[in-house]
Motif scaffolding. Structure first.
Motif, short mmCIF file in Angstrom:
data_model
loop_
_atom_site.label_atom_id
_atom_site.label_comp_id
_atom_site.label_asym_id
_atom_site.label_seq_id
_atom_site.Cartn_x
_atom_site.Cartn_y
_atom_site.Cartn_z
N PHE A 64 16.60 17.19 -32.67
CA PHE A 64 17.70 16.81 -31.84
C PHE A 64 17.06 16.10 -30.78
O PHE A 64 16.21 16.37 -30.08
CB PHE A 64 18.31 18.19 -31.46
N PRO A 65 17.79 14.77 -30.71
CA PRO A 65 17.11 13.75 -29.96
C PRO A 65 17.27 14.23 -28.07
O PRO A 65 16.20 13.81 -27.73
CB PRO A 65 18.18 12.66 -29.92
N ASP A 66 18.30 15.08 -27.76
CA ASP A 66 18.09 15.62 -26.32
C ASP A 66 17.36 16.71 -26.26
O ASP A 66 17.06 17.10 -25.02
CB ASP A 66 19.79 15.84 -26.05
N ALA A 67 16.64 17.32 -27.06
CA ALA A 67 15.83 18.66 -27.00
C ALA A 67 14.62 18.14 -26.24
O ALA A 67 14.20 16.93 -26.50
CB ALA A 67 15.49 19.05 -28.30
N PRO A 68 13.96 18.83 -25.28
CA PRO A 68 12.90 18.72 -24.52
C PRO A 68 11.74 18.60 -25.42
O PRO A 68 11.65 19.17 -26.51
CB PRO A 68 12.82 19.63 -23.58
N ARG A 69 10.74 17.98 -25.03
CA ARG A 69 9.53 17.76 -26.00
C ARG A 69 8.31 18.61 -25.51
O ARG A 69 8.27 18.94 -24.17
CB ARG A 69 8.93 16.27 -25.89
#
Length: 250
Positions: A64-69
């Motif tokens: 999920f691109p918007d998930a925090p790293r």
């Protein structure tokens, strides 16, 4: 005379329907960490294709691109907190054994079969489950978590079980609830009986030697969906395990 020398069982979904407790523990850990997401049942079902809790979180974050790293250290801390929350839920709410589990384990021990727990869940989770379910000390061998470098469907953990138990190919029967477990056990030379769980009922088990609704109890018979049938009693017993083994060898 029963020729099966060992019975090897998965934990989550096989011994008990624990996955909802795991899902709740993941979501509580996410909330505590201030992470802006929650896993509902459909999403969690898809994520269960990834074995191992820490691996599951990492896969989700990558997908999920918007998930925090998260750093590796933060990911490890998050997973450790999830495991602590799972243990607390397990001790508060419990996780009843699926039908036939306690009966079959008792019959197997009485007959002198070796019993192994073969699971991708963490050693801490496995220990908490065994304590709360009354199964502590029942298994001769417990293999859990990162004891091997690659988790199911890789066969490494079942190869290790074969080595530790001193088994030849086909001398034990594995009981699993998922396709990943099926592939892992088959890859190490074990015939497999599947008892599908809450999240795995629609998976492909065509390579299994048997598929049963559950292990069955007298008065609570199981439906047998693939492989040998269990006759009038409708339970998986030692004779049935030998039939499963026979289906694998033919």
């Amino acid at each position: 005379m029963v020729g099966v020398k060992a019975l090897l069982l998965d934990l989550d979904g096989t011994l008990a329907e624990t996955e909802e407790l795991h899902r709740e523990a993941f979501n509580r850990a996410f909330r505590e960490a201030g992470l802006p997401f929650s896993w509902d049942r459909p999403l969690y079902k898809a994520l269960l294709e990834v074995t191992g809790g820490k691996e599951r979180i990492a896969h989700f974050l990558r997908s999920f691109p918007d998930a925090p790293r998260l750093s590796e250290e933060a990911l490890t801390r998050l997973h450790q907190r999830k495991n602590a929350l799972y243990e607390a839920l397990l001790r508060e709410e419990g996780a009843p054994l699926r039908p036939g589990v306690r009966r079959l384990l008792g019959e197997a021990r009485e007959a002198g079969l070796l019993l192994a727990l073969v699971t991708t869940t963490s050693p801490e989770n496995a220990r908490a489950f065994l304590e709360t379910s009354g199964l502590k000390g029942v298994f001769h061998l417990v293999l859990a978590g990162d004891i091997v470098p690659h988790k199911k469907p890789d066969p490494a953990i079942y190869h290790l079980a074969r080595k530790e138990l001193g088994l030849g190919e086909g001398e034990g029967v594995a009981v699993e609830d998922s396709r990943n477990g099926l592939l892992s056990a088959r890859g190490a030379g074990f015939p497999v009986l599947i008892t599908p769980g809450l999240y795995t009922a629609d998976q492909d088990f065509s390579e299994a030697q048997g598929v049963a609704e559950h292990l069955g109890e007298p008065g609570h018979p199981a439906r047998f969906l693939q492989g040998p049938r269990a006759g009038e009693r409708g339970v998986v017993d030692l004779d049935y395990l030998e039939e499963v083994r026979g289906w694998w060898s033919t």
